[in-house]
Design an enzyme around this catalytic site. Structure first.
Site, PDB file in Angstrom:
ATOM      1  N   LYS A 119     -26.728   7.501 -13.256  1.00  0.00           N
ATOM      2  CA  LYS A 119     -26.578   8.874 -12.752  1.00  0.00           C
ATOM      3  C   LYS A 119     -27.410   9.851 -13.552  1.00  0.00           C
ATOM      4  CE  LYS A 119     -22.143   9.063 -10.451  1.00  0.00           C
ATOM      5  NZ  LYS A 119     -20.862   9.746 -10.377  1.00  0.00           N
ATOM      6  N   LYS A 202     -26.870   0.933  -3.560  1.00  0.00           N
ATOM      7  CA  LYS A 202     -25.498   1.087  -3.080  1.00  0.00           C
ATOM      8  C   LYS A 202     -25.403   2.188  -2.018  1.00  0.00           C
ATOM      9  CE  LYS A 202     -22.391   3.365  -5.548  1.00  0.00           C
ATOM     10  NZ  LYS A 202     -21.289   3.840  -6.403  1.00  0.00           N
ATOM     11  N   LYS A 205     -21.951   8.406  -1.188  1.00  0.00           N
ATOM     12  CA  LYS A 205     -21.690   9.692  -0.531  1.00  0.00           C
ATOM     13  C   LYS A 205     -22.847  10.646  -0.680  1.00  0.00           C
ATOM     14  CE  LYS A 205     -16.761   9.700  -1.722  1.00  0.00           C
ATOM     15  NZ  LYS A 205     -15.906   9.885  -2.905  1.00  0.00           N
TER      16      LYS A 205
HETATM   17  P1  AMP Z   1     -16.180   7.019  -5.376  1.00  0.00           P
HETATM   18  O1  AMP Z   1     -16.631   7.466  -4.026  1.00  0.00           O
HETATM   19  O2  AMP Z   1     -17.338   6.809  -6.309  1.00  0.00           O
HETATM   20  O3  AMP Z   1     -15.092   7.841  -5.950  1.00  0.00           O
HETATM   21  O4  AMP Z   1     -15.584   5.565  -5.178  1.00  0.00           O
HETATM   22  C1  AMP Z   1     -14.260   5.315  -4.744  1.00  0.00           C
HETATM   23  C2  AMP Z   1     -14.036   3.830  -4.552  1.00  0.00           C
HETATM   24  O5  AMP Z   1     -14.909   3.328  -3.542  1.00  0.00           O
HETATM   25  C3  AMP Z   1     -14.335   3.007  -5.819  1.00  0.00           C
HETATM   26  O6  AMP Z   1     -13.377   1.960  -5.906  1.00  0.00           O
HETATM   27  C4  AMP Z   1     -15.700   2.443  -5.553  1.00  0.00           C
HETATM   28  O7  AMP Z   1     -15.922   1.226  -6.228  1.00  0.00           O
HETATM   29  C5  AMP Z   1     -15.666   2.232  -4.050  1.00  0.00           C
HETATM   30  N1  AMP Z   1     -17.021   2.293  -3.481  1.00  0.00           N
HETATM   31  C6  AMP Z   1     -17.835   3.374  -3.425  1.00  0.00           C
HETATM   32  N2  AMP Z   1     -19.024   3.060  -2.858  1.00  0.00           N
HETATM   33  C7  AMP Z   1     -18.953   1.736  -2.551  1.00  0.00           C
HETATM   34  C8  AMP Z   1     -19.858   0.798  -1.939  1.00  0.00           C
HETATM   35  N3  AMP Z   1     -21.063   1.175  -1.531  1.00  0.00           N
HETATM   36  N4  AMP Z   1     -19.443  -0.477  -1.790  1.00  0.00           N
HETATM   37  C9  AMP Z   1     -18.190  -0.874  -2.186  1.00  0.00           C
HETATM   38  N5  AMP Z   1     -17.309  -0.043  -2.763  1.00  0.00           N
HETATM   39  C10 AMP Z   1     -17.667   1.243  -2.942  1.00  0.00           C
END
Ligand code: AMP
Ligand code: TRP
Length: 339
Positions: A119, A202, A205
């Site tokens: 990041k 990956k 968002k």
């Molecule tokens: P975040 O949006 O970073 O707060 O992620 C929330 C949850 O979603 C966490 O458990 C991440 O590991 C999972 N996550 C986010 N993006 C991905 C992705 N591209 N593939 C699988 N899991 C994801």
């Protein structure tokens, strides 16, 4: 291993930092909902707003994203009568235990965190101190409830391992067996859903182009268009999973299909061996629309009643504090803080 005196308890968190993606759904949310039926003592799910502000969030957008994420969790089957659902900033114990853990975790440990390095890139000096310390707050989120199991996507594995290191060092330093050694729960075909335009990155968002991700609120036409335009290679689907080696975009679409239909990538390949993309992509799009459509309809309905979401989050926060507050009180005693 986790010491037996800890009751099996699930905790996980998600940042309100933009709209929910298919990666969030398959990597996390879908399993959070399934785990409600798996016999845990409790399942605790948190909208981690204090984590979101480690990078700049416009206040109005942060508020909207908090409602959206809460609605997404509810619409995906998280049931506030069976799980504790709340937002982090309403339970001040998170920040308090986070401070204690800032004094347990070592700078050298933080320097190894790959998510920070990714990041921050070349601009590490310009990042907030919060972004750097973030994994220690995440450890506090988990250990404040003595959670033993943390369902997350692959990208969070290192942070859960750091949580174990923090628990272990705290227990050793103070000569106690107070915090459990938490296990990450990373299973299923879609623990790392990739970007639709670049299968080595990956799905997130905050990626540059909206075409690279499926948002949970995308309508049917948008979902179809995004899958149709997803990058692939010219080869048809192979006869065996081996044949997807070095074909990251193809592998990603097969994994997404498997996760959405609750089967394995092997089964998807067996069923679709030899199919071309002109055939597979529309089938995948139809499947995604069938699964996500009802969830996004329900999300929209819930998001129209913000007062109800606020009420649910407040009730959830009260329940969370009932567990968190005695654990924090005991932590303070162990550390020697006079109350
Ligand atoms: P975040 O949006 O970073 O707060 O992620 C929330 C949850 O979603 C966490 O458990 C991440 O590991 C999972 N996550 C986010 N993006 C991905 C992705 N591209 N593939 C699988 N899991 C994801
Ligand atoms: N760091 C996680 C992410 O970026 C979100 C998170 C914060 C979390 N606290 C947590 C996940 C505790 C699991 C448990 O996705």
């Amino acid at each position: 291993m986790t010491a037996p005196q800890f009751t099996p308890r699930v905790f996980s968190g998600i940042k309100p930092s933009g709209g929910l993606t298919l990666g969030n759904y398959l990597g996390a949310i879908k399993r959070w909902s399934d785990m409600q039926d798996d016999g845990y003592d409790s399942t605790i799910y948190c909208v981690v707003d204090l984590h979101a502000i480690t990078v700049w969030q416009d206040p109005a957008d942060l508020r909207d994203a908090t409602y959206e994420v809460a609605a997404g969790l509810l619409a995906s089957g998280i049931d506030p009568s069976r799980s504790i659902l709340f937002n982090q900033s309403q339970v001040p114990e998170h920040a308090e235990l986070g401070w204690i853990f800032n004094c347990v975790a070592r700078v050298g440990w933080m320097n190894r965190m790959t998510q920070f390095k990714e990041k921050a890139g070349k601009n590490a000096e310009k990042q907030s101190l919060g972004l750097y310390a973030y994994p220690s707050l995440m450890a506090a989120d988990i250990l404040l409830y003595h959670a033993t199991h943390v369902p997350v996507g692959e990208d969070q594995k290192q942070h859960v391992e750091l949580t174990r290191d923090i628990a272990q060092k705290f227990n050793n330093d103070y000569g106690v067996d107070f915090f459990p050694l938490t296990e990450p729960v990373i299973e299923g075909p879609a623990m790392r859903v990739m970007n639709l335009r670049d299968g080595t990155k990956k799905m997130s968002k905050s990626g540059e182009s909206d075409m690279e991700r499926i948002n949970m609120l995308d309508d049917a036409d948008t979902i179809s268009k995004k899958f149709k335009k997803a990058r692939t290679d010219p080869e048809p689907l192979p006869e065996t999973l081996e044949g997807l080696k070095d074909r990251p975009e193809a592998r990603n679409l097969v994994d997404i299909y498997a996760a959405l239909s609750d089967t394995t990538p092997e089964a998807v390949i067996t069923e679709n061996a030899g199919a071309g993309w002109g055939q597979f992509k529309p089938a995948l799009a139809d499947l995604a629309v069938a699964k996500l459509g009802p969830i996004s309809d329900e999300m929209r309905r819930l998001m129209d009643d913000k007062a109800e979401i606020e009420r649910l989050l407040r009730t959830g926060s009260d329940k969370a504090r009932e567990i968190a507050s005695p654990i924090l009180r005991r932590t303070y005693e162990i550390v020697g803080l006079v109350r």
